[in-house]
Design an enzyme around this catalytic site. Structure first.
Site, PDB file in Angstrom:
ATOM      1  N   ARG A 241      70.169  29.863  53.637  1.00 57.41           N
ATOM      2  CA  ARG A 241      69.419  29.539  52.423  1.00 57.41           C
ATOM      3  C   ARG A 241      68.584  30.762  52.053  1.00 57.41           C
ATOM      4  NH1 ARG A 241      72.530  26.228  51.770  1.00 57.41           N
ATOM      5  NH2 ARG A 241      72.304  23.988  51.478  1.00 57.41           N
TER       6      ARG A 241
ATOM      7  N   GLU B 144      67.975  31.573  43.459  1.00 60.60           N
ATOM      8  CA  GLU B 144      69.352  31.505  42.943  1.00 60.60           C
ATOM      9  C   GLU B 144      69.610  30.336  41.996  1.00 60.60           C
ATOM     10  OE1 GLU B 144      71.382  30.915  46.808  1.00 60.60           O
ATOM     11  OE2 GLU B 144      72.088  29.003  46.047  1.00 60.60           O
TER      12      GLU B 144
HETATM   13  P1  NAD Z   1      73.170  22.580  61.988  1.00 60.61           P
HETATM   14  O1  NAD Z   1      72.199  21.497  61.723  1.00 60.61           O
HETATM   15  O2  NAD Z   1      74.419  22.267  62.754  1.00 60.61           O
HETATM   16  O3  NAD Z   1      72.431  23.798  62.737  1.00 60.61           O
HETATM   17  C1  NAD Z   1      71.170  24.276  62.387  1.00 60.61           C
HETATM   18  C2  NAD Z   1      70.517  24.827  63.637  1.00 60.61           C
HETATM   19  O4  NAD Z   1      69.271  25.410  63.259  1.00 60.61           O
HETATM   20  C3  NAD Z   1      70.218  23.747  64.697  1.00 60.61           C
HETATM   21  O5  NAD Z   1      70.676  24.153  65.960  1.00 60.61           O
HETATM   22  C4  NAD Z   1      68.708  23.625  64.649  1.00 60.61           C
HETATM   23  O6  NAD Z   1      68.149  23.277  65.915  1.00 60.61           O
HETATM   24  C5  NAD Z   1      68.320  25.032  64.244  1.00 60.61           C
HETATM   25  N1  NAD Z   1      66.960  25.114  63.729  1.00 60.61           N
HETATM   26  C6  NAD Z   1      66.254  24.185  63.036  1.00 60.61           C
HETATM   27  N2  NAD Z   1      65.008  24.638  62.787  1.00 60.61           N
HETATM   28  C7  NAD Z   1      64.935  25.879  63.327  1.00 60.61           C
HETATM   29  C8  NAD Z   1      63.912  26.856  63.398  1.00 60.61           C
HETATM   30  N3  NAD Z   1      62.698  26.629  62.880  1.00 60.61           N
HETATM   31  N4  NAD Z   1      64.185  28.014  64.027  1.00 60.61           N
HETATM   32  C9  NAD Z   1      65.396  28.240  64.586  1.00 60.61           C
HETATM   33  N5  NAD Z   1      66.409  27.354  64.553  1.00 60.61           N
HETATM   34  C10 NAD Z   1      66.177  26.187  63.937  1.00 60.61           C
HETATM   35  O7  NAD Z   1      73.520  23.198  60.575  1.00 60.61           O
HETATM   36  P2  NAD Z   1      74.805  24.057  60.181  1.00 60.61           P
HETATM   37  O8  NAD Z   1      75.897  23.142  59.729  1.00 60.61           O
HETATM   38  O9  NAD Z   1      75.096  25.039  61.242  1.00 60.61           O
HETATM   39  O10 NAD Z   1      74.280  24.782  58.859  1.00 60.61           O
HETATM   40  C11 NAD Z   1      73.260  25.758  58.927  1.00 60.61           C
HETATM   41  C12 NAD Z   1      72.793  26.076  57.524  1.00 60.61           C
HETATM   42  O11 NAD Z   1      73.850  26.717  56.813  1.00 60.61           O
HETATM   43  C13 NAD Z   1      72.481  24.844  56.647  1.00 60.61           C
HETATM   44  O12 NAD Z   1      71.144  24.403  56.856  1.00 60.61           O
HETATM   45  C14 NAD Z   1      72.672  25.367  55.264  1.00 60.61           C
HETATM   46  O13 NAD Z   1      71.435  25.840  54.778  1.00 60.61           O
HETATM   47  C15 NAD Z   1      73.619  26.557  55.436  1.00 60.61           C
HETATM   48  N6  NAD Z   1      74.900  26.375  54.746  1.00 60.61           N
HETATM   49  C16 NAD Z   1      75.283  27.309  53.854  1.00 60.61           C
HETATM   50  C17 NAD Z   1      76.501  27.191  53.204  1.00 60.61           C
HETATM   51  C18 NAD Z   1      76.988  28.234  52.222  1.00 60.61           C
HETATM   52  O14 NAD Z   1      77.963  27.997  51.508  1.00 60.61           O
HETATM   53  N7  NAD Z   1      76.381  29.393  52.159  1.00 60.61           N
HETATM   54  C19 NAD Z   1      77.324  26.079  53.448  1.00 60.61           C
HETATM   55  C20 NAD Z   1      76.893  25.142  54.395  1.00 60.61           C
HETATM   56  C21 NAD Z   1      75.679  25.293  55.037  1.00 60.61           C
END
Ligand code: NAD
Length: 344
Positions: free
Chosen positions: A229, A258
């Site tokens: 994000r 964005e």
């Molecule tokens: P997920 O929930 O499987 O993993 C997120 C991880 O971040 C978890 O392990 C969680 O414990 C950790 N986390 C939470 N708070 C934290 C903090 N303060 N410090 C460090 N780590 C922390 O999510 P995911 O499916 O792996 O997705 C991750 C991110 O990718 C989503 O939140 C989304 O913003 C982004 N995303 C982007 C796109 C894109 O097209 N660019 C598409 C899907 C997801």
């Protein structure tokens, strides 16, 4: 037949939802959901929304008054929703995972792109400039990648990096003890990584987690990747870090402001965001328009899971993919979903 208003429609959304929908009357609009446009949902049972819709308290109140009972997010992230406002009024479901591979692979594409300057090479060849001067990269083999957030996407990206024989350092608020990863403090990750990649969600805690202070701790010449994000990075501080060489290059699929720009063709519009214009002007910044998720497999899964979330909602079944003010995705113990199958 239940009817659904589908906000912010793009041709690829419609193609995949039309392929798998048989139960709902879906009306597609290219308008984004916001407090201004929520009124369009009058008479609809549910709405389908995406990452850059502004689903704040005002929008939710209007949707509620229009009779909308469910917001089906066709994405994983939900930092654009005011869950407090929606609680006990409108249920929110999402697609927690559709293809972590899609996002992880795009992250590696950005890393390879900035490292070997593929974007510059492409332009040179188009002009019959076959010089390779200035395109020197570095071997990724043996370099250290620091991954912030080791959930589904972070883990996929780590596996890809391991395929390149990179050393991996990890930081997560909730480390996965069974993942066989070397977890370190955020400071140690910032200090010791040649490449830093962001895969945590946007929360109050992670908002601008990469700021001037974080840049001051990084190795000189680090590569920075963000496919998570935009607001995880303080963009002005990134511009300074690019200018002083702290960041050698950045691969970004997201940008903090964005919302009104990404996903749209603005080629005939004067972009009034000077910070974005500066970012785009940097030859060592490779920016894509929030497309990391965009694979056929991901679109298919998004459509199927969104439709099955709607089925579960309207059939009165437990809502596995519901998120609310209390559980906010992973804090289930604060939520009655444990016992009732639904957040309220
Ligand atoms: P997920 O929930 O499987 O993993 C997120 C991880 O971040 C978890 O392990 C969680 O414990 C950790 N986390 C939470 N708070 C934290 C903090 N303060 N410090 C460090 N780590 C922390 O999510 P995911 O499916 O792996 O997705 C991750 C991110 O990718 C989503 O939140 C989304 O913003 C982004 N995303 C982007 C796109 C894109 O097209 N660019 C598409 C899907 C997801």
């Amino acid at each position: 037949m239940k009817n659904i208003l589908f906000y912010d429609t793009k041709p690829y959304d419609k193609e995949y939802f039309e392929k798998f929908n048989s139960k709902y009357q879906i009306e597609y609009t290219d308008v984004k959901l916001s407090a201004k446009t929520a009124v369009l949902a009058k008479g609809f049972d549910g709405v389908c929304a995406f990452v850059n819709d502004v689903i704040d308290a005002k929008a939710i109140e209007k949707l509620y008054k229009c009779g909308v009972k469910v917001i089906a997010m066709r994405c994983a992230g939900y930092s654009n929703i005011d869950f407090k406002a929606a609680y006990k009024k409108i249920n929110v479901v999402r697609v927690p995972a559709y293809s972590p591979f899609a996002v992880a692979e795009h992250t590696m594409a950005l890393l390879l792109g900035i490292n070997r300057q593929i974007h510059k090479a492409y332009n040179r060849i188009k002009e019959h400039n076959f010089s390779i001067v200035g395109l020197t990269g570095t071997d990724l083999h043996g370099k250290t990648v620091g991954v912030i957030g080791t959930g589904k996407i972070g883990k996929c990206f780590i596996n890809i990096c391991k395929g390149f024989c990179m050393k991996v350092l990890a930081y997560d608020l909730f480390p996965d003890k069974n993942a066989g990863l070397e977890y370190v403090s955020l400071d140690d990750l910032l200090k010791n990584s040649d490449v830093i990649s962001l895969h945590c969600p946007l929360t109050e805690q992670t908002n601008r987690i990469i700021n001037a202070d974080a840049f001051s701790k990084m190795k000189k010449g680090v590569y920075l990747l963000n496919t998570s994000r935009g607001a995880l990075i303080e963009t002005e501080a990134l511009l300074d870090a690019l200018n002083d060489g702290t960041v050698k290059a950045a691969g970004l699929d997201v940008y903090e402001e964005e919302n009104d720009l990404f996903f749209e063709d603005n080629s005939n519009t004067l972009i009034k965001d000077d910070v974005l214009s500066l970012l785009i002007s940097k030859p060592n910044v490779l920016l894509t328009s929030h497309q990391a998720f965009l694979t056929r497999e991901a679109l298919e899964t998004i459509a199927k899971i969104t439709l099955s979330n709607l089925d579960a909602f309207f059939d009165g079944k437990p809502l596995e993919n519901e998120v609310c003010y209390h559980c906010n995705g992973n804090n289930l113990e604060n939520c009655i979903k444990n016992q009732n199958g639904r957040c309220f």
